[in-house]
Design a protein around this motif. Structure first.
Motif, PDB file in Angstrom:
ATOM      1  N   HIS A   1      30.803  31.285 -31.628  1.00  0.00           N
ATOM      2  CA  HIS A   1      31.090  29.978 -32.228  1.00  0.00           C
ATOM      3  C   HIS A   1      32.437  29.475 -31.719  1.00  0.00           C
ATOM      4  O   HIS A   1      33.406  30.225 -31.644  1.00  0.00           O
ATOM      5  CB  HIS A   1      31.131  30.077 -33.761  1.00  0.00           C
ATOM      6  CG  HIS A   1      31.554  28.807 -34.405  1.00  0.00           C
ATOM      7  ND1 HIS A   1      30.681  27.747 -34.570  1.00  0.00           N
ATOM      8  CD2 HIS A   1      32.746  28.390 -34.891  1.00  0.00           C
ATOM      9  CE1 HIS A   1      31.331  26.753 -35.135  1.00  0.00           C
ATOM     10  NE2 HIS A   1      32.575  27.113 -35.344  1.00  0.00           N
ATOM     11  N   TYR A   2      32.483  28.190 -31.389  1.00  0.00           N
ATOM     12  CA  TYR A   2      33.722  27.545 -30.958  1.00  0.00           C
ATOM     13  C   TYR A   2      34.016  26.394 -31.908  1.00  0.00           C
ATOM     14  O   TYR A   2      33.145  25.535 -32.136  1.00  0.00           O
ATOM     15  CB  TYR A   2      33.598  27.024 -29.531  1.00  0.00           C
ATOM     16  CG  TYR A   2      33.427  28.134 -28.522  1.00  0.00           C
ATOM     17  CD1 TYR A   2      34.519  28.809 -28.004  1.00  0.00           C
ATOM     18  CD2 TYR A   2      32.156  28.523 -28.111  1.00  0.00           C
ATOM     19  CE1 TYR A   2      34.362  29.835 -27.078  1.00  0.00           C
ATOM     20  CE2 TYR A   2      31.984  29.546 -27.190  1.00  0.00           C
ATOM     21  CZ  TYR A   2      33.092  30.198 -26.681  1.00  0.00           C
ATOM     22  OH  TYR A   2      32.930  31.213 -25.787  1.00  0.00           O
ATOM     23  N   PRO A   3      35.227  26.334 -32.474  1.00  0.00           N
ATOM     24  CA  PRO A   3      35.580  25.231 -33.379  1.00  0.00           C
ATOM     25  C   PRO A   3      35.776  23.928 -32.603  1.00  0.00           C
ATOM     26  O   PRO A   3      36.124  23.943 -31.423  1.00  0.00           O
ATOM     27  CB  PRO A   3      36.891  25.696 -34.009  1.00  0.00           C
ATOM     28  CG  PRO A   3      37.471  26.652 -33.030  1.00  0.00           C
ATOM     29  CD  PRO A   3      36.317  27.300 -32.326  1.00  0.00           C
ATOM     30  N   SER A   4      35.568  22.811 -33.279  1.00  0.00           N
ATOM     31  CA  SER A   4      35.676  21.508 -32.614  1.00  0.00           C
ATOM     32  C   SER A   4      37.100  21.205 -32.147  1.00  0.00           C
ATOM     33  O   SER A   4      37.286  20.406 -31.241  1.00  0.00           O
ATOM     34  CB  SER A   4      35.175  20.399 -33.535  1.00  0.00           C
ATOM     35  OG  SER A   4      35.899  20.400 -34.739  1.00  0.00           O
ATOM     36  N   LYS A   5      38.092  21.854 -32.745  1.00  0.00           N
ATOM     37  CA  LYS A   5      39.479  21.596 -32.338  1.00  0.00           C
ATOM     38  C   LYS A   5      39.840  22.257 -31.005  1.00  0.00           C
ATOM     39  O   LYS A   5      40.849  21.915 -30.404  1.00  0.00           O
ATOM     40  CB  LYS A   5      40.445  22.060 -33.421  1.00  0.00           C
ATOM     41  CG  LYS A   5      40.432  23.553 -33.654  1.00  0.00           C
ATOM     42  CD  LYS A   5      41.362  23.948 -34.776  1.00  0.00           C
ATOM     43  CE  LYS A   5      41.232  25.444 -35.029  1.00  0.00           C
ATOM     44  NZ  LYS A   5      41.999  25.876 -36.161  1.00  0.00           N
ATOM     45  N   GLN A   6      38.999  23.178 -30.534  1.00  0.00           N
ATOM     46  CA  GLN A   6      39.275  23.845 -29.256  1.00  0.00           C
ATOM     47  C   GLN A   6      39.060  22.853 -28.123  1.00  0.00           C
ATOM     48  O   GLN A   6      38.047  22.163 -28.059  1.00  0.00           O
ATOM     49  CB  GLN A   6      38.359  25.061 -29.088  1.00  0.00           C
ATOM     50  CG  GLN A   6      38.753  25.923 -27.914  1.00  0.00           C
ATOM     51  CD  GLN A   6      38.156  27.314 -28.010  1.00  0.00           C
ATOM     52  OE1 GLN A   6      37.773  27.764 -29.079  1.00  0.00           O
ATOM     53  NE2 GLN A   6      38.090  27.986 -26.893  1.00  0.00           N
ATOM     54  N   LYS A   7      40.022  22.746 -27.232  1.00  0.00           N
ATOM     55  CA  LYS A   7      39.997  21.742 -26.170  1.00  0.00           C
ATOM     56  C   LYS A   7      39.123  22.126 -24.982  1.00  0.00           C
ATOM     57  O   LYS A   7      38.467  21.279 -24.393  1.00  0.00           O
ATOM     58  CB  LYS A   7      41.423  21.458 -25.677  1.00  0.00           C
ATOM     59  CG  LYS A   7      42.350  20.957 -26.756  1.00  0.00           C
ATOM     60  CD  LYS A   7      41.979  19.562 -27.166  1.00  0.00           C
ATOM     61  CE  LYS A   7      42.985  19.040 -28.172  1.00  0.00           C
ATOM     62  NZ  LYS A   7      42.440  18.044 -29.038  1.00  0.00           N
ATOM     63  N   VAL A   8      39.134  23.411 -24.593  1.00  0.00           N
ATOM     64  CA  VAL A   8      38.393  23.865 -23.413  1.00  0.00           C
ATOM     65  C   VAL A   8      37.680  25.175 -23.734  1.00  0.00           C
ATOM     66  O   VAL A   8      38.252  26.056 -24.377  1.00  0.00           O
ATOM     67  CB  VAL A   8      39.350  24.079 -22.210  1.00  0.00           C
ATOM     68  CG1 VAL A   8      38.617  24.648 -21.018  1.00  0.00           C
ATOM     69  CG2 VAL A   8      40.032  22.780 -21.831  1.00  0.00           C
ATOM     70  N   VAL A   9      36.431  25.277 -23.277  1.00  0.00           N
ATOM     71  CA  VAL A   9      35.652  26.504 -23.424  1.00  0.00           C
ATOM     72  C   VAL A   9      35.114  26.884 -22.053  1.00  0.00           C
ATOM     73  O   VAL A   9      34.478  26.062 -21.387  1.00  0.00           O
ATOM     74  CB  VAL A   9      34.471  26.312 -24.398  1.00  0.00           C
ATOM     75  CG1 VAL A   9      33.569  27.531 -24.398  1.00  0.00           C
ATOM     76  CG2 VAL A   9      34.970  26.012 -25.797  1.00  0.00           C
ATOM     77  N   ASP A  10      35.392  28.092 -21.612  1.00  0.00           N
ATOM     78  CA  ASP A  10      34.839  28.604 -20.368  1.00  0.00           C
ATOM     79  C   ASP A  10      33.757  29.625 -20.694  1.00  0.00           C
ATOM     80  O   ASP A  10      34.037  30.648 -21.320  1.00  0.00           O
ATOM     81  CB  ASP A  10      35.924  29.275 -19.511  1.00  0.00           C
ATOM     82  CG  ASP A  10      36.848  28.265 -18.868  1.00  0.00           C
ATOM     83  OD1 ASP A  10      36.354  27.196 -18.448  1.00  0.00           O
ATOM     84  OD2 ASP A  10      38.054  28.535 -18.779  1.00  0.00           O
ATOM     85  N   LEU A  11      32.544  29.330 -20.298  1.00  0.00           N
ATOM     86  CA  LEU A  11      31.424  30.241 -20.507  1.00  0.00           C
ATOM     87  C   LEU A  11      31.216  31.024 -19.217  1.00  0.00           C
ATOM     88  O   LEU A  11      30.667  30.511 -18.245  1.00  0.00           O
ATOM     89  CB  LEU A  11      30.171  29.457 -20.901  1.00  0.00           C
ATOM     90  CG  LEU A  11      30.317  28.623 -22.171  1.00  0.00           C
ATOM     91  CD1 LEU A  11      29.110  27.717 -22.357  1.00  0.00           C
ATOM     92  CD2 LEU A  11      30.522  29.506 -23.380  1.00  0.00           C
ATOM     93  N   ASP A  12      31.691  32.247 -19.206  1.00  0.00           N
ATOM     94  CA  ASP A  12      31.663  33.105 -18.021  1.00  0.00           C
ATOM     95  C   ASP A  12      30.275  33.721 -17.860  1.00  0.00           C
ATOM     96  O   ASP A  12      29.800  34.435 -18.735  1.00  0.00           O
ATOM     97  CB  ASP A  12      32.718  34.203 -18.163  1.00  0.00           C
ATOM     98  CG  ASP A  12      32.732  35.156 -16.990  1.00  0.00           C
ATOM     99  OD1 ASP A  12      32.279  34.777 -15.896  1.00  0.00           O
ATOM    100  OD2 ASP A  12      33.215  36.300 -17.170  1.00  0.00           O
ATOM    101  N   VAL A  13      29.641  33.449 -16.733  1.00  0.00           N
ATOM    102  CA  VAL A  13      28.330  34.024 -16.452  1.00  0.00           C
ATOM    103  C   VAL A  13      28.323  34.793 -15.130  1.00  0.00           C
ATOM    104  O   VAL A  13      27.260  35.165 -14.641  1.00  0.00           O
ATOM    105  CB  VAL A  13      27.219  32.947 -16.460  1.00  0.00           C
ATOM    106  CG1 VAL A  13      26.999  32.414 -17.864  1.00  0.00           C
ATOM    107  CG2 VAL A  13      27.526  31.831 -15.491  1.00  0.00           C
ATOM    108  N   ALA A  14      29.501  35.036 -14.575  1.00  0.00           N
ATOM    109  CA  ALA A  14      29.601  35.762 -13.303  1.00  0.00           C
ATOM    110  C   ALA A  14      28.892  37.113 -13.331  1.00  0.00           C
ATOM    111  O   ALA A  14      28.228  37.475 -12.344  1.00  0.00           O
ATOM    112  CB  ALA A  14      31.062  35.921 -12.893  1.00  0.00           C
TER     113      ALA A  14
END
Length: 97
Positions: A52-65
């Motif tokens: 879960h990521y809160p709406s206040k978080q500015k950037v989310v990196d979803l690592d799939v490497a």
């Protein structure tokens, strides 16, 4: 012949609000060609453990490497919000070539 690329991460600038308390639990799948051939599903790869990521978080990196996703040609990425009580909600999609 189209070049083949390794998809390492997808970055979200801002977090969509899909959860009651704000934020979302994003995951995505990767489709090739006409958008029907799914070659990767993040929910299955993570065995249902979506963060879960809160709406206040500015950037989310979803690592799939680590999943070694190789793409070429027309690529469609479809984002969903995971829900514990119901089926996932489609958030958005985009294409690249």
């Amino acid at each position: 012949m189209p070049a083949t690329y390794h998809l390492r991460a997808v970055r979200l600038h801002t977090v969509p609000n899909f959860d009651v308390g704000g934020g979302s639990d994003p995951f995505f799948d990767v489709r090739l060609g006409d958008g029907k051939q799914c070659i990767f599903n993040m929910l299955a790869a993570l065995k249902g453990k979506v963060k879960h990521y809160p709406s206040k978080q500015k950037v989310v990196d979803l690592d799939v490497a680590p999943f070694n996703i190789r793409v070429k040609g027309d690529v469609k990425i479809v984002f969903y919000d995971w829900d514990a009580l119901g089926s996932p909600d489609k958030m958005f999609h985009f294409w690249f070539n």
